[in-house]
Design a protein around this motif. Sequence first.
Motif, short mmCIF file in Angstrom:
data_model
loop_
_atom_site.label_atom_id
_atom_site.label_comp_id
_atom_site.label_asym_id
_atom_site.label_seq_id
_atom_site.Cartn_x
_atom_site.Cartn_y
_atom_site.Cartn_z
N TYR A 38 0.83 -1.21 0.00
CA TYR A 38 0.00 0.00 0.00
C TYR A 38 0.86 1.26 0.00
O TYR A 38 0.58 2.22 -0.72
CB TYR A 38 -0.92 -0.02 1.22
CG TYR A 38 -1.88 1.15 1.26
CD1 TYR A 38 -3.09 1.09 0.58
CD2 TYR A 38 -1.57 2.31 1.97
CE1 TYR A 38 -3.97 2.16 0.61
CE2 TYR A 38 -2.44 3.38 2.01
CZ TYR A 38 -3.64 3.30 1.32
OH TYR A 38 -4.51 4.38 1.35
N LYS A 79 2.55 2.00 -3.35
CA LYS A 79 1.62 2.41 -4.41
C LYS A 79 0.96 3.75 -4.15
O LYS A 79 0.68 4.51 -5.09
CB LYS A 79 0.54 1.34 -4.58
CG LYS A 79 -0.39 1.60 -5.75
CD LYS A 79 -1.35 0.44 -5.95
CE LYS A 79 -2.25 0.69 -7.15
NZ LYS A 79 -3.19 -0.44 -7.37
N ASN A 80 0.72 4.09 -2.88
CA ASN A 80 -0.10 5.26 -2.57
C ASN A 80 0.66 6.39 -1.88
O ASN A 80 0.18 7.52 -1.90
CB ASN A 80 -1.27 4.84 -1.68
CG ASN A 80 -2.20 3.86 -2.36
OD1 ASN A 80 -3.03 4.24 -3.18
ND2 ASN A 80 -2.08 2.59 -2.03
N ARG A 130 6.35 6.10 -4.41
CA ARG A 130 6.51 6.51 -5.81
C ARG A 130 7.92 7.05 -6.06
O ARG A 130 8.51 6.83 -7.12
CB ARG A 130 5.46 7.56 -6.16
CG ARG A 130 4.03 7.01 -6.15
CD ARG A 130 3.07 7.98 -6.80
NE ARG A 130 2.89 9.18 -6.01
CZ ARG A 130 1.97 9.33 -5.06
NH1 ARG A 130 1.15 8.33 -4.78
NH2 ARG A 130 1.86 10.45 -4.38
N THR A 134 7.11 -5.80 -7.34
CA THR A 134 5.86 -5.83 -6.59
C THR A 134 6.03 -6.70 -5.35
O THR A 134 6.83 -7.63 -5.33
CB THR A 134 4.71 -6.41 -7.44
OG1 THR A 134 5.00 -7.78 -7.77
CG2 THR A 134 4.51 -5.61 -8.72
#
Length: 396
Positions: free
Chosen positions: A254, A257-258, A263, A340
Amino acid sequence: MTYEASDPQTLPAELKVERAETGRRRRLLQQARSAGGLLLAVGLVWLILFITTDGVFVSDRNLINLMRQTSVTAMVALGMLVIIAQGEIDLSVGSFLSLCATVIALMESWAVLPPPFTILAALVLGVIVGLWNGLWVARLGVPAFVTTLGGMLAFRGISLAISGGNTISGIRGDIRFFGEAFITGPPLWLFLAGAMLVAMAPLRRVEARRRPKDLIEVAAGLLAVAALAWMTLSYRGLPMPVALTLVIGGALAYALKNFVWGRHAFAVGGNRTAAKIAGIAVGRQIVLSYVLIGVLTAIAALMFVGRLGAAPPEAGYFLELNAISAVVIGGASLYGGTGTVTGVLLGALLMQSLSNGLSLMNVASAYQNITSGLVLMFAVYLDAVAKRGGVPFLRQ
């Protein structure tokens, strides 16, 4: 005669065929390194080991043992994912796990302070080691390979020095909880329900026209949850190390990705120069990633000591290679910028399944190491092929 490479209508027939073939190879590699492809690979390995071990491999007891073994490698591999995503490496995690396990065992054997202080000491040690590695790489400019190779030698030496090369036992129950406890009853059902909701999360991205990739991802996730439920409900429950690894893995997925931090981590690995121009604090990102892997390795050490009830001097041998293998097999690139959490967990499970199955077949450890090395080389080869657009051989 000249033509624009960007206009496919003007390309010669031979070049069109070559590009089409390259595209097919690239798509095949992407599918093989996706979560669905990895889950299929794990299934095939389990089927082969089921046949070769006369069913012993898929017994309840062995699968629970396999999950416990995988959790230590997977926990470290989660931190290694962030390191490799930024184009760096950490070769010291195996030696640091040995050092951290030794410190935990010594504090427990002395029994002077309550167990929470032992846990806190392990986590603080993880932060300190992470800062040590990160500052050498990000601030002093020493290549990560050299820095962590030095750490691999130094941490192992310190561990052997303070333990005298002996196995240290006397681990109290509160620490053994991290390696021996099982989640059962309503908490287990709540955990499985939460895992099912997480597996169905990609359905939120399905718009008017359903994308096959999302549906395949959901199907693979639900299949994994079903397998986890079958293994845990048919035995004593969900091992605590597995629960910790899955929860931390979900939180990391999480965050990557968020959160801005996540990022930026992939941006640094994708193009460091562009990341600097965009105003990303590259040095801080690298230091934070080494602190993260230090803390996760400390947690892995708690699980390792809790499961064995002792800290042997050979703890952590080849752990760094297994963690790197799990990350690369899971679809991450050693060049940085990709990866991932799901791939890492499946990669760790695949590597540990091979090791566990070969042990059940009474294969000598030397041949197990050969197998692991070949698997790692093949995974890196697939990464290199994917990087050059699906071309299997270099053209000199």
